[in-house]
Design a protein around this motif. Structure first.
Motif, short mmCIF file in Angstrom:
data_model
loop_
_atom_site.label_atom_id
_atom_site.label_comp_id
_atom_site.label_asym_id
_atom_site.label_seq_id
_atom_site.Cartn_x
_atom_site.Cartn_y
_atom_site.Cartn_z
N THR A 67 5.48 1.76 3.31
CA THR A 67 6.28 2.82 2.90
C THR A 67 7.19 2.56 1.51
O THR A 67 7.26 3.40 0.83
N VAL A 68 7.90 1.33 1.40
CA VAL A 68 8.62 0.91 0.57
C VAL A 68 7.71 0.87 -0.86
O VAL A 68 7.96 1.37 -1.87
N ALA A 69 6.34 0.46 -0.77
CA ALA A 69 5.30 0.66 -1.84
C ALA A 69 5.22 1.93 -2.49
O ALA A 69 5.38 2.16 -3.65
N THR A 70 4.87 2.92 -1.72
CA THR A 70 4.75 4.25 -1.93
C THR A 70 6.02 4.89 -2.57
O THR A 70 5.96 5.59 -3.39
N LEU A 71 7.28 4.39 -1.84
CA LEU A 71 8.51 5.06 -2.33
C LEU A 71 8.47 4.39 -3.69
O LEU A 71 9.15 5.40 -4.57
N VAL A 72 8.41 3.39 -4.03
CA VAL A 72 8.78 2.72 -5.50
C VAL A 72 7.77 3.36 -6.51
O VAL A 72 8.23 3.87 -7.60
#
Length: 314
Positions: A67-72
């Protein structure tokens, strides 16, 4: 038949790259989500002896990680898109200005030298071109797919758009906002030419007057010179009215205590709706010219008033 769209402007390749990045990331997220759904649906289906672990054991590290990777990544694409948007709608100071009026169902184009076109737009390659656009009737949308630009053209307002053509050729021009029964026929042609060829085209298609010269005649014809000083020798009568020398681009204090800057929109509104923004220390005596002056003549009047910026305030 080709599946690729012609790319012919400075920003078209970057627009394509941004869209490709958004598409690839969306497909990656789609593949991840549906891949996990199908993997777990098959692996842990009813009757399968696969070890499911203890019910109380659970970890959020994988979910938080992806989730964090795609958000970034998506936020980076957002920042890139916002930066590109600002650059697409901030014309360089040396841009060639061309005026466009949308009307059911045609595009009327006028160059600063007085050259006029219908459903055609001739521009030089390698030089920024700024379009100042308005509509005479309904909402239109000016679109040149090869340059990756489009913008709503609204009645009663000036909208601006710019591009820098890089490849000589002929490109499609469309209205992409449904505007009536003959909307599909509101198409045109953009001709990008080498600068020497463009200069030759301007000479061969020269108008009888430049926009400034035509605006000066209209300024006198509509009686504006009877009240406003415009130029070192002209204007000013018995009615006390603001001087137009040096007006364009300068701050204008209003009677309500606010201040506006004199741009194309302000001048247009002052002609059609003079009671909306009364200049401080002046009486609201100017009549409205709404319904009396068409968009074509407004462009000429504004061009003349803009030319007085060099005169400086008097």
């Amino acid at each position: 038949m080709t599946l690729t769209l012609t790319s012919a402007s400075v920003h078209s390749a970057e627009v394509d790259a941004l869209l490709a990045g958004l598409l690839l990331m969306s497909l990656a997220v789609l593949a991840l989500v549906f891949g996990l759904i199908w993997t777990y649906a098959i692996r842990y289906r009813a009757g399968n002896t696969e070890d499911r672990g203890a019910i109380g054991q659970k970890s959020w590290r994988i979910e938080i990680g992806w989730t964090v990777a795609t958000l970034v990544v998506f936020f980076a694409l957002f920042v890139w898109g916002a930066d590109l948007y600002v650059r697409l709608y901030t014309a360089p100071g040396n841009a060639l200005k061309i005026y466009v009026v949308g009307k059911q169902w045609m595009w009327k184009v006028e160059h600063e030298g007085g050259q006029r076109e219908i459903n055609a737009l001739h521009v030089p390659v390698g030089r920024p071109v700024q379009l100042i656009m308005t509509s005479e009737d309904v909402i239109h949308d000016f679109s040149i797919p090869a340059f990756r630009i489009k913008h709503d053209v609204l009645p009663g307002r000036y909208e601006q758009l710019w591009f820098n053509a890089q490849t000589p050729g002929s490109y499609h021009l469309f209205c992409t906002q449904f505007c009536g029964t003959d909307h599909a026929a509101m198409i045109g042609e953009v001709v990008a030419m080498q600068q020497a060829d463009y200069a030759r085209w301007l000479t061969q298609n020269g108008g009888s007057d430049t926009l400034v010269a035509a605006g000066r005649d209209l300024f006198t014809r509509y009686g504006c010179s009877g009240c406003h000083q415009a130029g070192p020798t002209g204007g000013g009568g018995t009615v006390r009215a603001p001087s137009l020398n040096g007006l364009y681009g300068s701050p204008v204090p209003l009677a309500d205590g606010t201040t506006v800057f004199a741009d194309d929109k302000y001048i247009r509104d002052s002609i059609l709706l003079p009671a909306d923004q009364i200049v401080a220390s002046y009486a609201p005596v100017m009549p409205s010219f709404s319904g009396q002056i068409g968009e074509d003549d407004l462009i000429k009047l504004i061009a003349f008033i803009k030319s007085l910026a060099a005169e400086g305030p008097s």
